[in-house]
Design an enzyme around this catalytic site. Structure first.
Site, short mmCIF file in Angstrom:
data_model
loop_
_atom_site.label_atom_id
_atom_site.label_comp_id
_atom_site.label_asym_id
_atom_site.label_seq_id
_atom_site.Cartn_x
_atom_site.Cartn_y
_atom_site.Cartn_z
N SER A 121 0.82 -1.21 0.00
CA SER A 121 0.00 0.00 0.00
C SER A 121 0.85 1.26 0.00
CB SER A 121 -0.86 0.04 1.27
OG SER A 121 -1.75 -1.03 1.32
N HIS A 142 -0.62 -2.50 -7.24
CA HIS A 142 -1.45 -2.20 -6.07
C HIS A 142 -2.93 -2.31 -6.42
CE1 HIS A 142 -2.72 0.96 -2.86
NE2 HIS A 142 -2.87 -0.26 -2.41
N GLU A 154 -3.12 0.35 -9.35
CA GLU A 154 -2.09 1.39 -9.39
C GLU A 154 -0.74 0.69 -9.61
OE1 GLU A 154 -1.74 3.25 -5.44
OE2 GLU A 154 -1.30 5.16 -6.40
N ASN A 192 -3.07 6.07 -1.53
CA ASN A 192 -2.95 6.15 -0.07
C ASN A 192 -2.31 7.44 0.42
OD1 ASN A 192 -4.31 3.84 0.83
ND2 ASN A 192 -2.62 2.58 0.07
N1 CAA Z 1 -15.16 -10.32 -3.20
C1 CAA Z 1 -15.90 -10.42 -4.32
N2 CAA Z 1 -17.02 -9.70 -4.53
C2 CAA Z 1 -17.44 -8.88 -3.56
C3 CAA Z 1 -16.72 -8.72 -2.36
C4 CAA Z 1 -15.55 -9.49 -2.20
N3 CAA Z 1 -14.78 -9.39 -1.09
N4 CAA Z 1 -17.38 -7.83 -1.59
C5 CAA Z 1 -18.45 -7.43 -2.28
N5 CAA Z 1 -18.48 -8.05 -3.48
C6 CAA Z 1 -19.46 -7.84 -4.55
C7 CAA Z 1 -20.82 -8.40 -4.19
O1 CAA Z 1 -20.92 -9.74 -4.61
C8 CAA Z 1 -21.75 -7.50 -4.98
O2 CAA Z 1 -21.82 -7.93 -6.33
P1 CAA Z 1 -23.20 -7.70 -7.18
O3 CAA Z 1 -23.59 -6.26 -7.04
O4 CAA Z 1 -22.78 -8.06 -8.57
O5 CAA Z 1 -24.18 -8.62 -6.56
C9 CAA Z 1 -21.03 -6.15 -5.00
O6 CAA Z 1 -19.66 -6.44 -4.71
C10 CAA Z 1 -21.59 -5.20 -3.97
O7 CAA Z 1 -21.51 -5.83 -2.70
P2 CAA Z 1 -22.62 -5.70 -1.55
O8 CAA Z 1 -23.96 -5.51 -2.19
O9 CAA Z 1 -22.44 -6.83 -0.60
O10 CAA Z 1 -22.18 -4.44 -0.72
P3 CAA Z 1 -22.02 -2.93 -1.13
O11 CAA Z 1 -22.92 -2.52 -2.22
O12 CAA Z 1 -22.07 -2.24 0.17
O13 CAA Z 1 -20.53 -2.85 -1.71
C11 CAA Z 1 -18.23 -2.48 -1.43
C12 CAA Z 1 -19.44 -3.32 -1.00
C13 CAA Z 1 -17.94 -2.72 -2.91
C14 CAA Z 1 -17.07 -2.98 -0.59
C15 CAA Z 1 -18.56 -0.95 -1.20
O14 CAA Z 1 -19.00 -0.74 0.11
C16 CAA Z 1 -17.36 -0.06 -1.46
O15 CAA Z 1 -17.06 0.26 -2.59
N6 CAA Z 1 -16.68 0.36 -0.37
C17 CAA Z 1 -15.47 1.18 -0.47
C18 CAA Z 1 -14.32 0.29 -0.85
C19 CAA Z 1 -13.06 1.06 -1.01
O16 CAA Z 1 -12.96 2.27 -0.90
N7 CAA Z 1 -11.98 0.30 -1.29
C20 CAA Z 1 -10.65 0.85 -1.41
C21 CAA Z 1 -9.99 0.83 -0.07
S1 CAA Z 1 -8.38 1.57 -0.14
C22 CAA Z 1 -7.42 0.36 -0.77
O17 CAA Z 1 -7.81 -0.72 -1.08
C23 CAA Z 1 -5.95 0.70 -0.88
C24 CAA Z 1 -5.12 0.35 0.27
O18 CAA Z 1 -3.91 0.09 0.04
C25 CAA Z 1 -5.58 0.39 1.67
P1 NAD Z 2 -4.16 -9.71 5.72
O1 NAD Z 2 -3.70 -9.55 7.11
O2 NAD Z 2 -5.62 -9.90 5.45
O3 NAD Z 2 -3.40 -10.94 5.03
C1 NAD Z 2 -2.02 -11.11 5.03
C2 NAD Z 2 -1.74 -12.63 4.87
O4 NAD Z 2 -0.34 -12.80 4.66
C3 NAD Z 2 -2.11 -13.43 6.12
O5 NAD Z 2 -2.96 -14.50 5.74
C4 NAD Z 2 -0.76 -13.95 6.65
O6 NAD Z 2 -0.86 -15.27 7.18
C5 NAD Z 2 0.08 -13.95 5.38
N1 NAD Z 2 1.53 -13.81 5.60
C6 NAD Z 2 2.15 -12.91 6.42
N2 NAD Z 2 3.49 -13.05 6.30
C7 NAD Z 2 3.70 -14.03 5.38
C8 NAD Z 2 4.86 -14.60 4.82
N3 NAD Z 2 6.09 -14.21 5.17
N4 NAD Z 2 4.72 -15.60 3.89
C9 NAD Z 2 3.49 -16.03 3.54
N5 NAD Z 2 2.34 -15.49 4.02
C10 NAD Z 2 2.45 -14.52 4.95
O7 NAD Z 2 -3.61 -8.45 4.92
P2 NAD Z 2 -4.21 -7.72 3.63
O8 NAD Z 2 -5.19 -6.71 4.08
O9 NAD Z 2 -4.61 -8.76 2.62
O10 NAD Z 2 -2.92 -6.91 3.13
C11 NAD Z 2 -1.88 -7.56 2.47
C12 NAD Z 2 -1.04 -6.54 1.71
O11 NAD Z 2 -1.87 -5.85 0.78
C13 NAD Z 2 -0.37 -5.47 2.59
O12 NAD Z 2 0.86 -5.13 2.03
C14 NAD Z 2 -1.36 -4.32 2.49
O13 NAD Z 2 -0.77 -3.07 2.73
C15 NAD Z 2 -1.81 -4.45 1.04
N6 NAD Z 2 -3.12 -3.87 0.73
C16 NAD Z 2 -4.12 -3.96 1.64
C17 NAD Z 2 -5.36 -3.42 1.34
C18 NAD Z 2 -6.51 -3.51 2.31
O14 NAD Z 2 -7.52 -2.82 2.12
N7 NAD Z 2 -6.44 -4.33 3.34
C19 NAD Z 2 -5.57 -2.80 0.10
C20 NAD Z 2 -4.52 -2.74 -0.82
C21 NAD Z 2 -3.28 -3.28 -0.48
#
Ligand code: CAA
Ligand code: NAD
Length: 285
Positions: A121, A142, A154, A192
């Site tokens: 991330s 990403h 990304e 991020n």
């Molecule tokens: N895997 C596969 N499909 C999934 C899923 C999953 N984990 N979660 C939800 N879905 C699908 C559902 O099956 C559903 O599909 P259909 O519409 O075709 O039936 C669809 O997604 C919508 O799901 P829900 O109706 O259950 O729920 P929702 O409408 O509330 O949507 C959500 C769920 C898509 C997660 C929505 O709440 C959302 O967009 N949230 C914001 C997510 C976001 O911002 N993500 C980015 C986070 S930042 C990041 O990822 C970067 C980082 O490094 C941290």
């Molecule tokens: P998570 O905690 O759900 O899963 C991580 C998994 O990695 C666990 O099942 C753990 O057992 C396994 N693991 C840890 N160390 C390991 C190793 N050395 N060898 C093999 N397996 C190992 O974490 P996550 O949320 O899936 O995040 C994973 C990565 O993706 C991180 O780098 C995170 O920053 C990035 N990411 C997370 C998100 C998010 O929304 N959570 C979104 C984009 C990117």
């Protein structure tokens, strides 16, 4: 190289790795999914299987296509099994040291042309690449959470990432039907760098008593049309992941404005990691 990718390795079977593996098998690739925790692998397999079954019930996939996809998935705990992979993407814990150790081990195992990608991330791709003897073939890929649903990938170019590696990674993301954006290698990249300070600010808003968690989330959901409020989103991402990202921003960009909110730190210290633990800002139990 893009068309040459047939076998993909996904390391880490948590929320991100399981979703990336699902994308791989649904789009025709053979996927090795590796996790060092057998319980995580079992959970990932269940999640992938039920998520693909949903695609069948919605008419997006035939039962035969589903069965074929599941046959292309192999779960393992042995890094050696990834020898035949053309492309490996890691989605393990957001720790530079742990990721570097993995990249160094993989470098010794994978065939020479294989590409090593990180779903990090925020962590520097250049520094992860420095743990290998193939920095030209190291790249950031990403995905957003949840990977099967979110439309963006990304791609991050490290200092030495080659044009061929970038093009092959972009072609792979496009095979997954994702829109690609490209970032240079600075802490937090694009998404991020912008998203996480907003989430951190939401924690400060709660911490300093400006409003309740519900009002903060409703404010951003209905006031700015975000699908989830920032605190709900933090729980969805994982508070440990959010905290790690803030620390990378703070260290890498050197500005006090990136200091993680003490409330976020305290929740992580208490094991309140969000939805995956059943409790974070909200209680899901
Ligand atoms: N895997 C596969 N499909 C999934 C899923 C999953 N984990 N979660 C939800 N879905 C699908 C559902 O099956 C559903 O599909 P259909 O519409 O075709 O039936 C669809 O997604 C919508 O799901 P829900 O109706 O259950 O729920 P929702 O409408 O509330 O949507 C959500 C769920 C898509 C997660 C929505 O709440 C959302 O967009 N949230 C914001 C997510 C976001 O911002 N993500 C980015 C986070 S930042 C990041 O990822 C970067 C980082 O490094 C941290
Ligand atoms: P998570 O905690 O759900 O899963 C991580 C998994 O990695 C666990 O099942 C753990 O057992 C396994 N693991 C840890 N160390 C390991 C190793 N050395 N060898 C093999 N397996 C190992 O974490 P996550 O949320 O899936 O995040 C994973 C990565 O993706 C991180 O780098 C995170 O920053 C990035 N990411 C997370 C998100 C998010 O929304 N959570 C979104 C984009 C990117």
């Amino acid at each position: 190289m893009g068309e040459m990718i047939k076998v993909i390795g996904v390391i880490g079977g948590g929320q991100m790795g399981s979703g990336i593996a699902q994308l791989g098998i649904v789009h025709g690739f053979h996927v090795y999914l590796l996790d060092n925790d057998p319980a995580a692998l079992g959970k990932a397999l269940h999640l992938i299987s039920s998520s693909i079954q949903r695609l069948v019930s919605k008419g997006n996939l035939s039962q035969a296509e589903r069965d074929e996809a599941m046959r292309r998935l192999r779960c393992t705990s042995s890094l050696d099994e990834l020898r035949s992979c053309d492309f490996v993407v890691e989605a393990i814990v957001e720790s530079e040291d742990v990721k570097k150790k993995l990249f160094s081990d993989l470098d010794g195992i994978l065939k020479a042309p294989a590409i090593l990608a990180s779903n990090t991330s925020s962590i520097s791709i250049t520094r992860l690449a420095s743990a290998t003897r193939r920095p030209g073939q190291v790249v950031g890929m990403h995905f957003m959470n949840p990977p099967p649903v979110m439309k963006l990938v990304e791609i991050i170019r490290g200092a030495d990432t080659s044009d061929e590696t970038f093009s092959a990674t972009k072609a792979l993301a496009e095979r997954f039907r994702k829109t690609v954006i490209c970032s240079n290698d600075y802490s937090g990249f694009i998404v991020n760098r912008i998203l996480m300070p907003m989430i951190n600010e939401a924690f400060y808003t709660l911490y300093t008593g400006v409003a309740t968690k519900e009002d903060i989330d409703t404010g951003m959901k209905l006031g700015t049309n975000h699908p989830m409020g920032p605190l709900e989103l933090a729980d969805f991402i994982g508070l440990d992941v959010c905290l790690s990202i803030m620390r990378v921003l703070q260290d890498g960009l050197g500005d006090a404005k990136y200091a993680p909110c003490p409330l976020l730190v305290q929740y992580v210290d208490a094991g309140r990691l969000g939805r995956k633990r059943g409790i974070g800002v909200y209680d899901y139990r």
